[in-house]
Scaffold this motif. Structure first.
Motif, PDB file in Angstrom:
ATOM      1  N   GLY A 183      54.347  12.797  51.401  1.00 19.33           N
ATOM      2  CA  GLY A 183      55.471  13.387  50.689  1.00 19.33           C
ATOM      3  C   GLY A 183      55.515  12.903  49.251  1.00 19.33           C
ATOM      4  N   GLY A 184      55.249  11.601  49.072  1.00 23.85           N
ATOM      5  CA  GLY A 184      55.200  11.046  47.721  1.00 23.85           C
ATOM      6  C   GLY A 184      54.107  11.683  46.882  1.00 23.85           C
ATOM      7  N   LEU A 185      52.938  11.892  47.486  1.00 24.77           N
ATOM      8  CA  LEU A 185      51.841  12.559  46.773  1.00 24.77           C
ATOM      9  C   LEU A 185      52.208  14.005  46.425  1.00 24.77           C
ATOM     10  CD1 LEU A 185      48.740  11.258  48.775  1.00 24.77           C
ATOM     11  CD2 LEU A 185      49.302  10.763  46.378  1.00 24.77           C
ATOM     12  N   THR A 186      52.901  14.674  47.352  1.00 21.94           N
ATOM     13  CA  THR A 186      53.341  16.052  47.094  1.00 21.94           C
ATOM     14  C   THR A 186      54.218  16.115  45.856  1.00 21.94           C
ATOM     15  OG1 THR A 186      53.238  16.684  49.422  1.00 21.94           O
ATOM     16  CG2 THR A 186      54.710  17.973  48.020  1.00 21.94           C
ATOM     17  N   LEU A 187      55.165  15.188  45.756  1.00 22.08           N
ATOM     18  CA  LEU A 187      56.086  15.184  44.621  1.00 22.08           C
ATOM     19  C   LEU A 187      55.397  14.712  43.342  1.00 22.08           C
ATOM     20  CD1 LEU A 187      59.307  13.753  46.306  1.00 22.08           C
ATOM     21  CD2 LEU A 187      58.717  16.136  45.855  1.00 22.08           C
ATOM     22  N   TYR A 188      54.579  13.678  43.451  1.00 22.38           N
ATOM     23  CA  TYR A 188      53.933  13.115  42.263  1.00 22.38           C
ATOM     24  C   TYR A 188      52.941  14.092  41.649  1.00 22.38           C
ATOM     25  CZ  TYR A 188      51.276   9.893  39.323  1.00 22.38           C
ATOM     26  OH  TYR A 188      50.659   9.285  38.259  1.00 22.38           O
ATOM     27  N   LEU A 189      52.156  14.752  42.498  1.00 16.77           N
ATOM     28  CA  LEU A 189      51.136  15.680  42.016  1.00 16.77           C
ATOM     29  C   LEU A 189      51.623  17.125  41.963  1.00 16.77           C
ATOM     30  CD1 LEU A 189      48.084  14.230  43.989  1.00 16.77           C
ATOM     31  CD2 LEU A 189      48.681  13.831  41.594  1.00 16.77           C
TER      32      LEU A 189
END
Length: 198
Positions: free
Chosen positions: A81-87
């Motif tokens: 989820g963090g990668l989804t938001l960050y990228l």
């Protein structure tokens, strides 16, 4: 000697606790679905992360511990989820179910390869089964997790994002419940007889 009334109260308390656990674990998915429907996948993912974190904290406070499967799933939600938001790439949150289910399947199959029925360590305080029963149950759940991973791979590739979220919330949970119910026969066939009072 334990009275029938005491047994009934204990069973009722256990049923209430199981229902509460179900609500706590299902909550983040409902939040994900509702926020995604109103504000899109990225807002939905952000709220999903927050709701998952709140769910894990609630499990710790209400039940004194966090079950291993929601804990692993929660960790993957936070990472992907963090990668989804960050990228700003929705692919990562879509891959989360594939990775979690594949991980569960690999761990269960790995345990069987070393003659360990790992579900026994997770649910041994809930079910009393023969070694053959635990082995069969572990194998079936491992195969089921593989099927869930493959289902998710097909879903995110061929459905729109909104359709995938709906599928994740309203299809996977019923499918899982139907599969779990279908294992009742195995549980009954391989149940250990309760010790008799002398």
């Amino acid at each position: 000697m334990v009275s029938n009334e005491t047994k009934g109260t204990a069973a009722q308390d256990s049923g209430s606790q199981q229902l509460l656990k179900f609500v706590v674990e299902l909550g983040p998915l409902v939040v994900f679905f509702l926020v995604n429907a109103r504000a899109g996948i990225f807002w939905g993912t952000g709220f999903f992360i927050a709701a998952t974190t709140a769910s894990l904290i609630a499990s710790r406070m209400l039940f004194g511990h966090v079950p291993i499967m929601p804990l692993i799933s929660g960790a993957v939600v936070l990472i992907f989820g963090g990668l989804t938001l960050y990228l700003q790439d929705e692919l990562f949150i879509k891959l989360k179910p594939t990775i979690v289910n594949s991980l569960f399947a690999a761990v269960l199959f790995g345990g069987l390869a070393f003659k360990k029925s790992l579900l026994k360590y997770l649910f041994g305080d809930v079910f009393a089964l023969t070694e053959e029963g635990w082995r069969k149950l572990t194998f079936r759940w491992a195969c089921f997790f593989v099927c869930l991973a493959l289902l998710n791979e097909g879903a995110w590739r061929f459905l729109s994002t909104d359709q995938w979220v709906t599928f994740k919330v309203f299809a996977i949970m019923p499918i899982t419940m139907v599969f779990a119910i279908s294992q009742v026969g195995l549980l009954q066939r391989h149940a250990l007889a309760p010790p008799t009072d002398e």
